[in-house]
Design an enzyme around this catalytic site. Structure first.
Site, mmCIF file in Angstrom:
data_model
loop_
_atom_site.group_PDB
_atom_site.id
_atom_site.type_symbol
_atom_site.label_atom_id
_atom_site.label_comp_id
_atom_site.label_asym_id
_atom_site.label_seq_id
_atom_site.Cartn_x
_atom_site.Cartn_y
_atom_site.Cartn_z
ATOM 1 N N GLU A 1 -37.129 0.073 38.412
ATOM 2 C CA GLU A 1 -37.387 1.222 38.369
ATOM 3 C C GLU A 1 -35.437 1.369 39.111
ATOM 4 O O GLU A 1 -34.591 0.765 40.282
ATOM 5 C CB GLU A 1 -37.494 1.165 40.066
ATOM 6 N N GLU B 1 -23.683 8.330 39.491
ATOM 7 C CA GLU B 1 -25.001 8.778 40.263
ATOM 8 C C GLU B 1 -24.384 8.669 42.208
ATOM 9 O O GLU B 1 -23.631 8.263 42.282
ATOM 10 C CB GLU B 1 -25.982 7.171 40.690
ATOM 11 N N GLY C 1 -33.365 -0.628 42.232
ATOM 12 C CA GLY C 1 -32.268 -0.649 41.958
ATOM 13 C C GLY C 1 -31.051 -0.542 41.382
ATOM 14 O O GLY C 1 -31.830 0.440 40.479
ATOM 15 N N LYS D 1 -37.331 -10.301 48.044
ATOM 16 C CA LYS D 1 -35.909 -10.446 48.008
ATOM 17 C C LYS D 1 -35.951 -9.178 48.393
ATOM 18 O O LYS D 1 -35.222 -8.329 47.487
ATOM 19 C CB LYS D 1 -35.615 -10.961 46.333
ATOM 20 N N CYS E 1 -32.871 7.453 44.218
ATOM 21 C CA CYS E 1 -32.916 7.919 43.190
ATOM 22 C C CYS E 1 -33.449 9.014 42.835
ATOM 23 O O CYS E 1 -33.119 9.479 41.354
ATOM 24 C CB CYS E 1 -33.034 6.270 42.429
HETATM 25 P P1 NAD Z 1 -28.712 -2.925 43.920
HETATM 26 O O1 NAD Z 1 -28.482 -2.784 42.185
HETATM 27 O O2 NAD Z 1 -27.101 -3.128 43.802
HETATM 28 O O3 NAD Z 1 -29.697 -4.170 44.506
HETATM 29 C C1 NAD Z 1 -30.441 -4.244 44.711
HETATM 30 C C2 NAD Z 1 -31.332 -5.258 45.180
HETATM 31 O O4 NAD Z 1 -31.190 -6.514 43.765
HETATM 32 C C3 NAD Z 1 -31.124 -5.118 46.224
HETATM 33 O O5 NAD Z 1 -32.003 -6.000 46.744
HETATM 34 C C4 NAD Z 1 -29.937 -6.772 46.074
HETATM 35 O O6 NAD Z 1 -29.506 -7.765 47.088
HETATM 36 C C5 NAD Z 1 -29.858 -7.248 44.056
HETATM 37 N N1 NAD Z 1 -29.329 -7.895 43.590
HETATM 38 C C6 NAD Z 1 -27.870 -7.071 43.593
HETATM 39 N N2 NAD Z 1 -27.464 -7.780 42.254
HETATM 40 C C7 NAD Z 1 -28.576 -9.230 41.817
HETATM 41 C C8 NAD Z 1 -28.817 -10.294 41.349
HETATM 42 N N3 NAD Z 1 -28.033 -10.847 40.937
HETATM 43 N N4 NAD Z 1 -29.793 -11.018 41.229
HETATM 44 C C9 NAD Z 1 -30.838 -10.666 41.918
HETATM 45 N N5 NAD Z 1 -30.981 -9.586 42.602
HETATM 46 C C10 NAD Z 1 -29.974 -9.327 42.916
HETATM 47 O O7 NAD Z 1 -29.206 -1.215 44.315
HETATM 48 P P2 NAD Z 1 -29.079 -1.078 45.577
HETATM 49 O O8 NAD Z 1 -27.666 -0.179 46.163
HETATM 50 O O9 NAD Z 1 -29.581 -1.505 47.411
HETATM 51 O O10 NAD Z 1 -29.501 0.674 45.761
HETATM 52 C C11 NAD Z 1 -29.398 1.807 45.120
HETATM 53 C C12 NAD Z 1 -29.941 2.183 43.486
HETATM 54 O O11 NAD Z 1 -30.731 1.202 43.569
HETATM 55 C C13 NAD Z 1 -29.144 3.141 43.138
HETATM 56 O O12 NAD Z 1 -29.209 3.059 41.760
HETATM 57 C C14 NAD Z 1 -30.459 3.659 43.413
HETATM 58 O O13 NAD Z 1 -30.910 5.077 42.324
HETATM 59 C C15 NAD Z 1 -31.936 2.624 42.455
HETATM 60 N N6 NAD Z 1 -32.688 2.984 42.775
HETATM 61 C C16 NAD Z 1 -33.808 3.784 42.575
HETATM 62 C C17 NAD Z 1 -35.173 3.674 42.670
HETATM 63 C C18 NAD Z 1 -36.291 3.854 41.729
HETATM 64 O O14 NAD Z 1 -37.377 3.962 41.526
HETATM 65 N N7 NAD Z 1 -35.985 4.060 40.627
HETATM 66 C C19 NAD Z 1 -35.815 3.811 44.028
HETATM 67 C C20 NAD Z 1 -34.686 2.934 44.980
HETATM 68 C C21 NAD Z 1 -33.745 3.209 45.005
#
Ligand code: NAD
Length: 488
Positions: free
Chosen positions: A261, A392, A239, A185, A295
């Site tokens: 992550e 963040e 995310g 997804k 991140c």
């Molecule tokens: P987000 O949490 O908004 O979304 C991440 C993913 O989750 C997207 O695909 C989104 O559609 C999905 N999502 C959102 N709500 C959901 C739900 N209720 N059910 C299922 N899926 C859902 O994050 P973002 O804005 O896309 O990414 C940025 C974040 O990701 C930052 O906090 C960053 O630190 C983190 N990140 C972490 C790593 C790591 O490896 N630790 C790597 C990259 C990004």
């Protein structure tokens, strides 16, 4: 259609379908959603708006394919992964154009992501053939003990928008190597690259149902019901921390294996004995890689009192010289932020810090549109309560704080719920050995501003997540133990 034609057609505006059970298919409701170029705000193309019924179809396909995929030989799985690595690498420029178009990063950074992201497939093609078990006798002598490792089963892989290729391959590599089938997804802001990755796997002969790609703007409705379905066995999420926490709660219903992550707030610590040339160079990399939308991005610069002024001056001079522009302009250092919401939020963090007494050393102005651009910004004298320190940032903004001794540096570094990565600049290895165990982070860079590598275990502690991706450890997330006791 070849991989290059597939990518070109998306960039030319062809509506993208879902990839379910080895077929490209429109969403069951027939709806689509738009994907925009963050440098211009213009629509690149429309993408299928997956529904709850499509989610069910994806899980049914992954479940039906699991037994046969889990029974393939490690070498067969390795060959498919290696083939996908080769094909992505052969189309590196096409993938880079697609990443830049939907995510905004410069073409040079996008090429870097292609190399990094493809490498997870090569790495796990090599790990697929090294899944081992053990054999022995129970202490009582009653049974022979055989411990084997089995694929966890159908896995839901949810990825963010900031590394649209690498976040998908970092999950697909180990999942496929372990023998798990998958539903990917991708983030709704950047689904195109993941669809092109699925096209690559289709070309190299991955069986139907092993990879399913579900695009949607309503993940709660589309993938939510899958989390309590007994056929799904694993959730791997990258995310934000709030979404990760909500998903963990839902995953409890299905007693799913979970890898998380999540967010980070990396401290970048410059000790008084640091090589300042190296520290400034590392600071630029740790802050501006991926436009600060990583991140692993340095979120808090902690600088010893004795070198603070010189570091700030030199760092600000380098930050101020970075060129902001569209990712496909060759001169661009910093592309646009992902969307306007993000830009307004980043500017709000700067404004809040200034209201609490911070000084803008460079940057800090909200440019006019179109495009969601934000300049490289350095803030000095930032209060510990400022949101730019406690949240963040996810943008090219660098708040600097001062410390006086090692204990204070460690305490400031650890004063966050996050624990993904930290950076330490000092030539003193005794100091490194002293502070490393005290720093509560899953990863540390010592005199290095970038540590991510497919061969290293990537992941965090505290609210930054659970589990590791990459390295020899990454495949463990997709394997279960099976103990067989055999009477002697
Ligand atoms: P987000 O949490 O908004 O979304 C991440 C993913 O989750 C997207 O695909 C989104 O559609 C999905 N999502 C959102 N709500 C959901 C739900 N209720 N059910 C299922 N899926 C859902 O994050 P973002 O804005 O896309 O990414 C940025 C974040 O990701 C930052 O906090 C960053 O630190 C983190 N990140 C972490 C790593 C790591 O490896 N630790 C790597 C990259 C990004």
């Amino acid at each position: 259609m070849s991989v290059a034609e597939f990518i070109d057609s998306l960039l030319a505006g062809r509506t993208a379908d879902l990839y379910l059970d080895g077929r490209w298919t429109p969403a069951s409701g027939g709806a689509t959603f738009a994907v925009e170029d963050p440098a211009t705000g213009k629509v690149i193309t429309e993408v299928a708006e997956g529904t709850a019924a499509d989610g069910q179809a994806a899980l049914a396909a992954a479940d039906a394919a699991q037994a046969a995929w889990g029974a393939t030989t490690p070498r067969e799985r390795a060959d498919i992964l290696r083939g996908a690595f080769d094909l992505i690498t052969a189309h590196a420029d096409d993938f880079a154009r697609l990443i830049t178009a939907e995510m905004g990063k410069s073409l040079a950074e996008a090429r870097g992501e292609v190399a990094y992201g493809a490498e997870f497939l090569r790495w796990f093609s090599e790990e697929a053939v090294r899944i081992d078990g053990r054999y022995g006798t129970l202490p009582s002598g009653k049974l022979q003990m055989m411990v084997d490792r089995r694929p966890v089963g159908p896995s839901l892989l949810i990825t963010p928008w900031n590394f649209p290729l690498a976040m998908a391959t970092r999950k697909l590599g180990p999942a496929l190597a372990a023998g798990c089938t998958t539903i990917v997804k991708p983030a709704e802001l950047t689904p195109l690259t993941t669809l092109a990755v699925a096209k690559v796997f289709e070309e190299v002969g991955v069986p139907a149902g092993v990879i399913n790609v579900l695009t949607t703007t309503d993940p709660a409705a589309t993938t939510g019901p899958l989390l309590s379905d007994l056929r799904l066995r694993k959730l791997s999420f990258t995310g934000s921390t709030p979404v990760g926490k909500a998903l963990l709660a839902q995953a409890a219903e299905g007693v799913l294996r979970c890898s998380m992550e999540l967010g980070g707030s990396a401290p970048f610590i410059v000790f008084e004995d640091a090589d300042l040339d190296a520290a400034v160079e590392g600071a630029i990399a740790a802050k501006t890689r991926n436009i600060g939308e990583a991140c692993t991005a340095a979120n808090r610069f902690l600088v010893h009192r004795d070198v603070h002024d010189e570091f700030v001056e030199r760092f600000a001079a380098r930050m101020g010289a970075l060129r902001v522009g569209a990712g496909d302009e060759p001169s661009t250092d910093l592309g646009p932020l992902i969307d306007d919401r993000s830009r307004v939020r980043v500017h709000g963090l700067v404004t809040d810090a200034v209201e609490r007494g911070a000084r803008v050393v460079v940057g800090g102005d909200l440019p006019d549109g179109p495009g969601h651009f934000y300049p490289a910004t350095v803030l000095a004298g930032v209060s510990a309560e400022a949101r730019v320190v406690t949240e963040e940032i996810f943008g090219p903004v660098a708040p600097v704080q001062v410390f006086s001794d090692e204990d204070e540096a460690v305490a400031l570094a650890n004063s966050t719920e996050y624990g993904l990565v930290g950076y330490v600049y000092t030539p003193d290895l005794d100091r490194v050995m002293r502070v490393a165990p005290r720093l509560q982070f899953g990863m540390l860079g010592v005199n290095a501003g970038v540590v991510s590598d497919p061969a290293a275990p990537f992941g965090g502690v505290k609210h930054s997540g659970l589990g590791r991706e990459g390295g020899r450890e990454g495949i463990d997330e997709y394997l279960e133990y099976q103990y067989v006791g055999i009477a002697r």
